[in-house]
Design a protein around this motif. Structure first.
Motif, PDB file in Angstrom:
ATOM      1  N   SER A 165       0.822  -1.068  -0.013  1.00 59.36           N
ATOM      2  CA  SER A 165      -0.225  -0.066   0.251  1.00 59.36           C
ATOM      3  C   SER A 165       0.904   1.295   0.159  1.00 59.36           C
ATOM      4  O   SER A 165       0.451   2.323   0.605  1.00 59.36           O
ATOM      5  CB  SER A 165      -0.910   0.067   1.235  1.00 59.36           C
ATOM      6  OG  SER A 165      -1.828  -1.010   1.149  1.00 59.36           O
ATOM      7  N   CYS A 166       1.983   1.368  -0.918  1.00 62.37           N
ATOM      8  CA  CYS A 166       2.860   2.305  -0.937  1.00 62.37           C
ATOM      9  C   CYS A 166       2.030   3.449  -1.586  1.00 62.37           C
ATOM     10  O   CYS A 166       1.362   3.070  -2.677  1.00 62.37           O
ATOM     11  CB  CYS A 166       4.238   1.736  -1.547  1.00 62.37           C
ATOM     12  SG  CYS A 166       5.213   1.133  -0.490  1.00 62.37           S
ATOM     13  N   ASP A 167       2.192   4.511  -1.256  1.00 58.14           N
ATOM     14  CA  ASP A 167       1.830   5.855  -2.085  1.00 58.14           C
ATOM     15  C   ASP A 167       2.495   5.865  -3.404  1.00 58.14           C
ATOM     16  O   ASP A 167       3.552   5.289  -3.614  1.00 58.14           O
ATOM     17  CB  ASP A 167       2.346   7.234  -1.220  1.00 58.14           C
ATOM     18  CG  ASP A 167       1.761   8.288  -2.115  1.00 58.14           C
ATOM     19  OD1 ASP A 167       0.577   8.756  -1.943  1.00 58.14           O
ATOM     20  OD2 ASP A 167       2.716   9.182  -2.751  1.00 58.14           O
ATOM     21  N   ALA A 168       1.840   6.513  -4.223  1.00 57.93           N
ATOM     22  CA  ALA A 168       2.488   6.527  -5.895  1.00 57.93           C
ATOM     23  C   ALA A 168       3.867   7.213  -5.900  1.00 57.93           C
ATOM     24  O   ALA A 168       4.552   6.959  -6.568  1.00 57.93           O
ATOM     25  CB  ALA A 168       1.545   7.397  -6.780  1.00 57.93           C
ATOM     26  N   HIS A 169       4.143   8.242  -4.797  1.00 55.27           N
ATOM     27  CA  HIS A 169       5.277   9.140  -4.738  1.00 55.27           C
ATOM     28  C   HIS A 169       6.421   8.153  -4.279  1.00 55.27           C
ATOM     29  O   HIS A 169       7.589   8.086  -4.963  1.00 55.27           O
ATOM     30  CB  HIS A 169       5.326  10.113  -4.111  1.00 55.27           C
ATOM     31  CG  HIS A 169       4.826  11.437  -4.549  1.00 55.27           C
ATOM     32  ND1 HIS A 169       4.766  12.581  -3.722  1.00 55.27           N
ATOM     33  CD2 HIS A 169       4.135  11.617  -5.653  1.00 55.27           C
ATOM     34  CE1 HIS A 169       4.165  13.578  -4.774  1.00 55.27           C
ATOM     35  NE2 HIS A 169       3.753  12.823  -5.788  1.00 55.27           N
ATOM     36  N   ALA A 170       6.173   7.219  -3.357  1.00 58.50           N
ATOM     37  CA  ALA A 170       7.059   6.026  -3.082  1.00 58.50           C
ATOM     38  C   ALA A 170       7.573   5.117  -4.242  1.00 58.50           C
ATOM     39  O   ALA A 170       8.502   4.738  -4.248  1.00 58.50           O
ATOM     40  CB  ALA A 170       6.334   5.271  -1.780  1.00 58.50           C
ATOM     41  N   TYR A 225       7.879  10.791   5.714  1.00 56.82           N
ATOM     42  CA  TYR A 225       8.352   9.637   6.488  1.00 56.82           C
ATOM     43  C   TYR A 225       7.603   8.360   6.436  1.00 56.82           C
ATOM     44  O   TYR A 225       8.275   7.153   6.421  1.00 56.82           O
ATOM     45  CB  TYR A 225       8.744   9.840   8.013  1.00 56.82           C
ATOM     46  CG  TYR A 225       9.959  10.748   8.047  1.00 56.82           C
ATOM     47  CD1 TYR A 225      11.173  10.198   8.360  1.00 56.82           C
ATOM     48  CD2 TYR A 225       9.939  12.109   7.920  1.00 56.82           C
ATOM     49  CE1 TYR A 225      12.350  10.935   8.562  1.00 56.82           C
ATOM     50  CE2 TYR A 225      10.924  12.971   8.003  1.00 56.82           C
ATOM     51  CZ  TYR A 225      12.338  12.397   8.219  1.00 56.82           C
ATOM     52  OH  TYR A 225      13.383  13.094   8.372  1.00 56.82           O
ATOM     53  N   GLY A 226       6.340   8.358   6.319  1.00 54.61           N
ATOM     54  CA  GLY A 226       5.696   7.203   6.001  1.00 54.61           C
ATOM     55  C   GLY A 226       5.928   6.407   4.727  1.00 54.61           C
ATOM     56  O   GLY A 226       6.011   5.341   4.555  1.00 54.61           O
ATOM     57  N   ASP A 227       6.077   7.361   3.746  1.00 54.07           N
ATOM     58  CA  ASP A 227       6.509   7.165   2.250  1.00 54.07           C
ATOM     59  C   ASP A 227       7.904   6.208   2.262  1.00 54.07           C
ATOM     60  O   ASP A 227       8.081   5.371   1.780  1.00 54.07           O
ATOM     61  CB  ASP A 227       6.514   8.084   1.328  1.00 54.07           C
ATOM     62  CG  ASP A 227       5.213   8.553   0.968  1.00 54.07           C
ATOM     63  OD1 ASP A 227       4.274   8.081   1.136  1.00 54.07           O
ATOM     64  OD2 ASP A 227       5.313   9.949   0.325  1.00 54.07           O
ATOM     65  N   LEU A 228       8.875   6.895   3.216  1.00 52.34           N
ATOM     66  CA  LEU A 228      10.018   6.338   3.126  1.00 52.34           C
ATOM     67  C   LEU A 228       9.985   5.053   3.977  1.00 52.34           C
ATOM     68  O   LEU A 228      10.856   4.010   3.506  1.00 52.34           O
ATOM     69  CB  LEU A 228      10.845   7.221   3.943  1.00 52.34           C
ATOM     70  CG  LEU A 228      12.547   6.986   3.929  1.00 52.34           C
ATOM     71  CD1 LEU A 228      12.853   7.175   2.550  1.00 52.34           C
ATOM     72  CD2 LEU A 228      13.243   8.111   4.750  1.00 52.34           C
ATOM     73  N   GLU A 229       9.354   4.676   4.959  1.00 52.65           N
ATOM     74  CA  GLU A 229       9.265   3.517   5.638  1.00 52.65           C
ATOM     75  C   GLU A 229       8.548   2.477   4.715  1.00 52.65           C
ATOM     76  O   GLU A 229       8.941   1.134   4.587  1.00 52.65           O
ATOM     77  CB  GLU A 229       8.075   3.475   6.944  1.00 52.65           C
ATOM     78  CG  GLU A 229       8.972   4.259   8.105  1.00 52.65           C
ATOM     79  CD  GLU A 229      10.212   3.641   8.357  1.00 52.65           C
ATOM     80  OE1 GLU A 229      10.410   2.471   8.376  1.00 52.65           O
ATOM     81  OE2 GLU A 229      11.363   4.125   8.741  1.00 52.65           O
TER      82      GLU A 229
END
Length: 355
Positions: A165-170, A225-229
């Motif tokens: 469930s990663c964001d599109a930017h991630a 930081y959520g994206d990074l994790e």
């Protein structure tokens, strides 16, 4: 020892020394509530040479590329400046030549570029019109084959990112991290011109994050930081062979996400439509922009003039209507005379200014 590697250079930061208080030209010494300060530099002689600029791991690749119009703001103080190190040293001149050659290569591969990269007012580097441009005429056209989007991310990486469930930017950042280790990537020459570190919130110290978390913009900290994790979880699951035998480090992921966050363009206004468009990142920010994105086409992405532009005039787009604190958190720079909140902002190791 070289000083001035701090984040406060973004915001007209000052430093205390045995000789008193040193301020950047035009900066205000008034404290700002509630936020952010930085301790900088001791005074030094004004003559700067290659031996002064490029020591201790500092290079033009780190310092002379944006995130801001004056390159990487982490590099500069009142002695070590973009002008002196990036344009007056041999290394800076060679870096500028590589950048110009990159533009020429993009044109040979089908891009349309009606600007030069050179110094503009205020000691900045930016895109300057190379010819007379009428309203709605093309300023920059980049073929779709030279653009990196969510569709460019390898299916295996995209599938794992989707499962987590990663964001599109991630997801886009994971794809960029792969391109960075791929010598045959269409982005290789562009990536070599990118800064190796940034000044956005992903690079803040723990104390600086604490200060930002006390503001309205704490949601940016949480989201980024959520994206990074999420990126870390994906990278751990994918075989190192996909990364050319070199497991991605936390620094690799932070770098890739910073590129997407500071250089991505969303033509359709959604995160899923975010793209990396080489050459477009030469367009600096101005609230009174003379360039805008055009309607998305199948074969290319275009930027067009909003009015008539004369040769030699700087070409700018409007990044956002945001306060200087938000610009600092997202991009690492501040905007002069910002009507949306333009006070001086200081980020520092020591915490909030004293009363």
């Amino acid at each position: 020892r070289r000083w001035g590697a701090g984040m406060g250079t973004l915001a007209g930061a000052s430093s205390n020394s045995a000789y008193g208080t040193v301020a950047r030209p035009g900066s205000s010494m008034q404290p700002l509530t509630p936020f952010l300060l930085l301790f900088l530099a001791t005074p030094r002689a004004q003559a700067v040479t290659s031996a002064d600029c490029w020591v201790g791991g500092w290079t033009p690749e780190i310092c002379c590329s944006a995130p801001g119009a004056r390159g990487n703001p982490l590099c500069w103080d009142h002695v070590y400046t973009y002008d002196k190190c990036c344009t007056e040293t041999e290394e800076g001149i060679q870096f500028d030549l590589r950048r110009r050659n990159f533009v020429s290569n993009m044109v040979r591969r089908g891009a349309t570029v009606h600007f030069d990269i050179r110094h503009v007012s205020g000691g900045r580097t930016g895109a300057v019109a190379s010819r007379t441009l009428s309203a709605r005429s093309t300023v920059l056209r980049v073929p779709a084959t030279q653009v990196y989007s969510i569709k460019s991310v390898p299916p295996l990486v995209a599938d794992v990112a989707r499962r987590h469930s990663c964001d599109a930017h991630a997801t886009l950042s994971l794809g960029l991290a792969m391109e960075r280790v791929n010598p045959e990537s269409i982005l290789t020459d562009w990536i070599r011109l990118l800064p190796m570190s940034f000044a956005n919130v992903l690079w803040f110290s723990g104390r600086q994050l604490q200060l930002v978390n006390a503001t309205f913009f704490n949601y940016i900290v949480q989201n980024w930081y959520g994206d990074l994790e999420c990126m870390k979880r994906v990278a751990e699951e994918i075989s190192p062979s996909l990364w050319r035998g070199r497991p991605l480090s936390a620094e690799d992921l932070r770098w890739a996400l910073s590129v997407v966050k500071t250089r991505g363009f969303a033509f359709e206004g959604t995160r899923e439509s975010t793209m990396l468009i080489p050459l477009a990142d030469f367009l600096n920010h101005n609230m009174v922009a003379n360039v805008r994105t055009a309607t998305l086409a199948e074969d290319a992405l275009r930027f067009v003039a909003t009015r008539s532009i004369m040769p030699g005039e700087e070409l700018c787009i409007d990044y956002a209507q945001a306060s200087n604190l938000e610009f600092l958190v997202r991009y690492g720079f501040r905007v002069e005379d910002n009507p949306y909140g333009g006070g001086e902002i200081y980020l520092g190791r020591g915490g909030l200014p004293g009363p």
